[in-house]
Design a protein around this motif. Sequence first.
Motif, PDB file in Angstrom:
ATOM      1  N   VAL A  57       0.551  66.164 -25.662  1.00  0.00           N
ATOM      2  CA  VAL A  57      -1.022  66.268 -26.122  1.00  0.00           C
ATOM      3  C   VAL A  57      -1.754  65.176 -24.846  1.00  0.00           C
ATOM      4  CG1 VAL A  57      -3.045  64.405 -27.847  1.00  0.00           C
ATOM      5  CG2 VAL A  57      -0.764  65.759 -28.460  1.00  0.00           C
ATOM      6  N   PRO A  58      -2.955  66.163 -24.485  1.00  0.00           N
ATOM      7  CA  PRO A  58      -3.880  64.239 -23.257  1.00  0.00           C
ATOM      8  C   PRO A  58      -3.861  63.441 -23.795  1.00  0.00           C
ATOM      9  CG  PRO A  58      -4.624  67.084 -23.684  1.00  0.00           C
ATOM     10  CD  PRO A  58      -3.612  66.836 -25.087  1.00  0.00           C
ATOM     11  N   ALA A  59      -3.956  62.812 -23.080  1.00  0.00           N
ATOM     12  CA  ALA A  59      -4.501  60.895 -22.871  1.00  0.00           C
ATOM     13  C   ALA A  59      -3.850  60.701 -24.382  1.00  0.00           C
ATOM     14  CB  ALA A  59      -5.402  61.482 -22.725  1.00  0.00           C
ATOM     15  N   LEU A  60      -3.135  60.683 -24.960  1.00  0.00           N
ATOM     16  CA  LEU A  60      -2.153  60.399 -26.175  1.00  0.00           C
ATOM     17  C   LEU A  60      -2.265  58.789 -26.005  1.00  0.00           C
ATOM     18  CD1 LEU A  60      -2.344  60.414 -29.204  1.00  0.00           C
ATOM     19  CD2 LEU A  60       0.091  60.888 -28.728  1.00  0.00           C
ATOM     20  N   ALA A  61      -1.319  58.325 -24.835  1.00  0.00           N
ATOM     21  CA  ALA A  61      -1.132  57.454 -24.142  1.00  0.00           C
ATOM     22  C   ALA A  61      -2.775  56.104 -24.120  1.00  0.00           C
ATOM     23  CB  ALA A  61       0.072  57.512 -23.609  1.00  0.00           C
ATOM     24  N   LEU A  62      -3.366  57.210 -23.264  1.00  0.00           N
ATOM     25  CA  LEU A  62      -4.901  56.251 -22.935  1.00  0.00           C
ATOM     26  C   LEU A  62      -5.590  56.158 -23.852  1.00  0.00           C
ATOM     27  CD1 LEU A  62      -5.097  58.045 -19.779  1.00  0.00           C
ATOM     28  CD2 LEU A  62      -4.776  55.611 -19.982  1.00  0.00           C
ATOM     29  N   SER A  63      -5.439  56.961 -25.219  1.00  0.00           N
ATOM     30  CA  SER A  63      -6.600  56.807 -26.354  1.00  0.00           C
ATOM     31  C   SER A  63      -5.990  55.936 -26.798  1.00  0.00           C
ATOM     32  CB  SER A  63      -6.879  58.036 -27.426  1.00  0.00           C
ATOM     33  OG  SER A  63      -7.098  59.029 -26.438  1.00  0.00           O
ATOM     34  N   ARG A  64      -4.818  55.577 -27.054  1.00  0.00           N
ATOM     35  CA  ARG A  64      -4.135  54.502 -28.245  1.00  0.00           C
ATOM     36  C   ARG A  64      -4.391  53.387 -27.641  1.00  0.00           C
ATOM     37  NH1 ARG A  64       2.082  54.688 -28.482  1.00  0.00           N
ATOM     38  NH2 ARG A  64       1.696  53.162 -29.869  1.00  0.00           N
ATOM     39  N   ALA A  65      -4.455  53.075 -26.177  1.00  0.00           N
ATOM     40  CA  ALA A  65      -4.549  51.658 -25.024  1.00  0.00           C
ATOM     41  C   ALA A  65      -6.013  51.333 -24.847  1.00  0.00           C
ATOM     42  CB  ALA A  65      -3.917  52.156 -24.232  1.00  0.00           C
ATOM     43  N   VAL A  66      -7.601  52.453 -25.844  1.00  0.00           N
ATOM     44  CA  VAL A  66      -8.210  52.035 -25.190  1.00  0.00           C
ATOM     45  C   VAL A  66      -8.705  52.033 -27.131  1.00  0.00           C
ATOM     46  CG1 VAL A  66      -8.829  52.315 -23.192  1.00  0.00           C
ATOM     47  CG2 VAL A  66      -8.931  54.306 -24.745  1.00  0.00           C
ATOM     48  N   ARG A  67      -8.093  52.442 -27.764  1.00  0.00           N
ATOM     49  CA  ARG A  67      -8.523  52.942 -29.413  1.00  0.00           C
ATOM     50  C   ARG A  67     -10.090  53.681 -28.623  1.00  0.00           C
ATOM     51  NH1 ARG A  67      -4.805  50.731 -29.723  1.00  0.00           N
ATOM     52  NH2 ARG A  67      -3.387  48.836 -30.945  1.00  0.00           N
ATOM     53  N   ALA A  68      -9.625  54.875 -28.012  1.00  0.00           N
ATOM     54  CA  ALA A  68     -11.700  55.923 -28.196  1.00  0.00           C
ATOM     55  C   ALA A  68      -9.985  57.332 -28.081  1.00  0.00           C
ATOM     56  CB  ALA A  68     -11.900  55.402 -27.225  1.00  0.00           C
ATOM     57  N   ARG A  69     -11.158  58.576 -28.706  1.00  0.00           N
ATOM     58  CA  ARG A  69     -11.340  60.019 -28.330  1.00  0.00           C
ATOM     59  C   ARG A  69     -11.017  59.670 -27.260  1.00  0.00           C
ATOM     60  NH1 ARG A  69     -12.036  65.294 -31.943  1.00  0.00           N
ATOM     61  NH2 ARG A  69     -10.753  66.058 -30.514  1.00  0.00           N
ATOM     62  N   LEU A  70     -10.708  60.989 -25.913  1.00  0.00           N
ATOM     63  CA  LEU A  70     -10.665  60.064 -24.494  1.00  0.00           C
ATOM     64  C   LEU A  70     -10.792  62.071 -24.456  1.00  0.00           C
ATOM     65  CD1 LEU A  70      -9.012  57.794 -23.319  1.00  0.00           C
ATOM     66  CD2 LEU A  70     -11.608  57.673 -23.594  1.00  0.00           C
ATOM     67  N   PRO A  71     -11.025  62.396 -22.901  1.00  0.00           N
ATOM     68  CA  PRO A  71     -11.282  63.584 -22.576  1.00  0.00           C
ATOM     69  C   PRO A  71     -10.420  63.940 -21.816  1.00  0.00           C
ATOM     70  CG  PRO A  71     -12.951  62.120 -21.073  1.00  0.00           C
ATOM     71  CD  PRO A  71     -12.129  61.549 -22.269  1.00  0.00           C
ATOM     72  N   GLY A  72      -9.049  64.719 -21.833  1.00  0.00           N
ATOM     73  CA  GLY A  72      -7.801  65.008 -21.830  1.00  0.00           C
ATOM     74  C   GLY A  72      -7.414  66.443 -21.035  1.00  0.00           C
ATOM     75  N   ASP A  73      -8.535  67.173 -20.669  1.00  0.00           N
ATOM     76  CA  ASP A  73      -8.665  68.046 -20.222  1.00  0.00           C
ATOM     77  C   ASP A  73      -9.910  68.515 -18.543  1.00  0.00           C
ATOM     78  OD1 ASP A  73     -11.219  70.169 -21.461  1.00  0.00           O
ATOM     79  OD2 ASP A  73     -11.455  67.713 -21.437  1.00  0.00           O
ATOM     80  N   ASP A  74     -10.212  66.574 -17.982  1.00  0.00           N
ATOM     81  CA  ASP A  74     -10.766  66.106 -16.996  1.00  0.00           C
ATOM     82  C   ASP A  74     -10.541  65.488 -16.509  1.00  0.00           C
ATOM     83  OD1 ASP A  74     -13.499  66.511 -15.894  1.00  0.00           O
ATOM     84  OD2 ASP A  74     -12.600  66.249 -15.258  1.00  0.00           O
ATOM     85  N   VAL A  75      -9.309  65.206 -15.744  1.00  0.00           N
ATOM     86  CA  VAL A  75      -8.566  63.527 -15.671  1.00  0.00           C
ATOM     87  C   VAL A  75      -9.348  62.794 -14.749  1.00  0.00           C
ATOM     88  CG1 VAL A  75      -7.048  63.168 -13.309  1.00  0.00           C
ATOM     89  CG2 VAL A  75      -6.640  65.115 -15.046  1.00  0.00           C
ATOM     90  N   HIS A  76     -10.727  63.225 -14.012  1.00  0.00           N
ATOM     91  CA  HIS A  76     -11.619  62.520 -12.969  1.00  0.00           C
ATOM     92  C   HIS A  76     -12.400  62.124 -14.528  1.00  0.00           C
ATOM     93  CE1 HIS A  76     -10.226  65.115 -10.499  1.00  0.00           C
ATOM     94  NE2 HIS A  76     -10.282  64.066  -9.352  1.00  0.00           N
ATOM     95  N   LEU A  77     -13.000  63.004 -15.546  1.00  0.00           N
ATOM     96  CA  LEU A  77     -14.066  62.047 -16.612  1.00  0.00           C
ATOM     97  C   LEU A  77     -12.657  61.037 -17.301  1.00  0.00           C
ATOM     98  CD1 LEU A  77     -15.795  62.000 -18.437  1.00  0.00           C
ATOM     99  CD2 LEU A  77     -15.733  64.584 -19.430  1.00  0.00           C
ATOM    100  N   LEU A  78     -11.733  61.613 -17.950  1.00  0.00           N
ATOM    101  CA  LEU A  78     -11.058  60.997 -18.386  1.00  0.00           C
ATOM    102  C   LEU A  78     -10.654  59.389 -17.182  1.00  0.00           C
ATOM    103  CD1 LEU A  78      -8.484  60.236 -20.401  1.00  0.00           C
ATOM    104  CD2 LEU A  78      -7.117  60.996 -18.885  1.00  0.00           C
ATOM    105  N   ALA A  79     -10.145  59.623 -16.680  1.00  0.00           N
ATOM    106  CA  ALA A  79      -9.826  58.211 -16.019  1.00  0.00           C
ATOM    107  C   ALA A  79     -10.974  57.649 -15.763  1.00  0.00           C
ATOM    108  CB  ALA A  79      -9.561  58.385 -14.464  1.00  0.00           C
ATOM    109  N   GLU A  80     -12.573  58.007 -15.458  1.00  0.00           N
ATOM    110  CA  GLU A  80     -13.784  57.247 -15.575  1.00  0.00           C
ATOM    111  C   GLU A  80     -14.142  56.641 -17.026  1.00  0.00           C
ATOM    112  OE1 GLU A  80     -15.409  55.670 -13.430  1.00  0.00           O
ATOM    113  OE2 GLU A  80     -16.831  55.398 -14.071  1.00  0.00           O
ATOM    114  N   ALA A  81     -13.747  57.366 -18.262  1.00  0.00           N
ATOM    115  CA  ALA A  81     -13.882  56.579 -19.248  1.00  0.00           C
ATOM    116  C   ALA A  81     -13.128  55.601 -19.713  1.00  0.00           C
ATOM    117  CB  ALA A  81     -13.583  58.663 -20.867  1.00  0.00           C
ATOM    118  N   VAL A  82     -11.867  55.755 -19.459  1.00  0.00           N
ATOM    119  CA  VAL A  82     -10.339  54.978 -19.930  1.00  0.00           C
ATOM    120  C   VAL A  82     -11.196  53.195 -18.710  1.00  0.00           C
ATOM    121  CG1 VAL A  82      -8.212  53.630 -19.245  1.00  0.00           C
ATOM    122  CG2 VAL A  82      -8.781  56.141 -20.305  1.00  0.00           C
TER     123      VAL A  82
END
Length: 817
Positions: A57-82
């Motif tokens: 599941v894309p970005a599940l671990a990071l979503s749990r950490a920041v308590r937000a739904r994250l864009p798991g299909d774009d690594v750079h956008l994912l990193a910036e969102a976190v």
Amino acid sequence: MADEPYLAASSTLRHGPALVVLTGPPGCGRSTLLQRVAAAAGGPVHAGGGLAMLANVPALALSRAVRARLPGDDVHLLAEAVRSRVRGGVLVLDDVQHCDPATIAALPHLARSCRVLVALRTPHRLPDDLHEALREAATAWLPVPPLTGDEALALARRTAARLDETTLGAVVTRAGGNPLAIIGLARQAAAGRAAASHDIDQMAYAIAAALADLPRPARTALAALGLLGRPAPAGLLGPGAADLQAAGLVAAEPGGALFPVSAYVAETAAGLLDAAARADMHQRLAQLTPPAEAARHLAAAGDPAGAYRQALAAADLAAGGERATLLLFACGLDTPVDLRVRLAAADALLVAGRPGEAASVLAGAGARATGAAAPLALEVAVLHGEALLQGGDPVAARDAVRGVPDAAAVAVVAARDRVLLLAALATAPMSALDLADKVAARHPEPLPGVAAAIAAVRAVHRAPGWDTDLAAVAAPGGDPLITRWSAWLLVEHLAADGRLTESAAAALRAAQEAGDALAYGWQTRFIAAADWALALHGGADGVDGVVRRAANLTDLALPEQAQAYATAATALIEADTGLLAAARSRLKGATTHPAADWVAREAAWLDGQPERGERRTDDSDGLLAGLHAITARWAAHDLGVPASAAIPTGLPGPARRTLTAWAVGYGFPAAADSWRQVALREQIRCLLAAGLTDQDRERAVAALLHAEELADAAGLTVLAGRARRGLRQHGLHRDVRGRRSEGGLTQREQDVLRLVAAGEPTRRIAGQLGISTETVDTHIRASMRKLGARTRTEAAALAFAASPTRPDTSDNSEDGR
């Protein structure tokens, strides 16, 4: 627990952004150490972790950490969102071995601006490339060592205080320093049971011993948590959930869902089930979970047909990268897969930027492109060719579509011709031009993909009107991937031709469109390319604006091309304005790219060290190829060695005229004039060359005076210093006066203090500004006197404290040569 990894991790995180990885076998105390380090790090803690059953599941671990739904299909956008959520806090991830590839790929980007602390269980099943990338990005890679004898004995004594020293010693010896094994064995010994055989795995025995004390419903609930791989409500786990909470084996999340204190214990509990019981539990969980999870449970239960149906049902409800992952999962099941499902999976994977997996899905379809092939098989063939082309294998792409007949459907023929044309462009560029004419004749009203391919061929060969054609297919409103790909080609080709302002304008338009569509990767790439073009041109909207945007970009998680262009733009402005130490530091870790490579060579030349400007890449063309050659000629001139390199082909006019002037020894004023609308700094360099090579003193001095005037007006400190040095060689010593400011510092005093703030010593400041070391010291002393500073460093800090971005404390008094 040994303090060495704790101290190393804590110290690393205290010093700013970093990636600290704690590794070790199951039960070694990684999670405990993770909590200790996080508590000592300071700042908010954002804690999450991987889950075994949801590893894809894309970005599940990071979503749990920041308590937000994250864009798991774009690594750079994912990193910036976190990054935007973590900021000065600490990102803590446990069980990274269960994280999805997007999460792991985002960690190196996050480590540039965040404090990141993760735990990785060994052994693990991470792919070698992800493991190596994680290891390379880690600031500290810290194996969690076994407990020392004293620590192990203390833990065993705390666990079972009534045991005698002999029994405690036996427990410690059998556990081998593993905390969980120590606890399990100590509890077992305290219960009066016999010691396990030496042949039994200590870890498994410790867990089994702990679980044996649980009621059957509790063991079943813990096994269910292990199979689920995620927190679950107590109602789903059944009556055993209360016993697990009483035993301290599970804890509750804020929403009430239960999760195992040790994920490994839960997974081991599931592993203790026999095959039939495990399959039965997976079947029951499939009835209680959403379709995406149910599909995986059915697959684990040995029901691939049911898993296939559930995966397709889940894919119908999903989009983007999640849909691509579900369809890929369906295609990998041991059950007949409909050809249309393979097509849908490959199409979704291509949109998600995963061409390799798209090609693999279609390679397993078994369809061949022949004249008698079914229409669906022909669609598979052309999509397979597109996937191979995007994956960087043009030869295989060409072979995949070669059998598609002209009688196929219009869309299929168009897709075939697109692949053939772009494959020819990559392998035999000259033949691509003829093929483009044939394809254009075959498609008088081409579909967008074909039009974009034809425009790309015409652009590479600079056919008349290529820019208009490429701009047309790059216009917003069509297929997003085709329009952005075409816009990128337009930006790069315009820059290669020296049409820098047009390139920047096209890039900014495309960035606006990509931003509106939340396409972060494309947006940042276009912004960085625009800033690079403006920095090289001379900053049409002001150097301050360019360097501010580009410097901000370099602090973010970016695609490689965006990072390279942003770094090159910032470093070029820093080097030209005399901040060579800052430019060198920025370029040290730059991505290998022709732009960053040339700036590194140019910075070495500006710094008076042309011998250190080695070329790292040979794939530059157009304007960048010309700039590389011009810098090489300057380096040869300064080193007094002959320059024998041939003039590259395909250069824009100003670069070609400049290199010709170097070859024949005259013509620099005309070359300088040709740069006037292209790149100001190169115009100045041509004037410097005229001043150094022209035998007529009057013309040489006039060229140097013009170069000095232009450089001073643009703030190109180092080039202005070179012009003054050239004037002194002609015996001309001038009294240059600058503007007086409220702070009482002259412009030259500011220039000197700016270099002092960058850490430059007196000798290098003198060389960069074209003045003597004595004059540098005079300016520093005068600045210290005016500012009331006791040291040169304090003077620099006081001068720029009010406006750290670009201070303006100049005055109109003598600038002090």
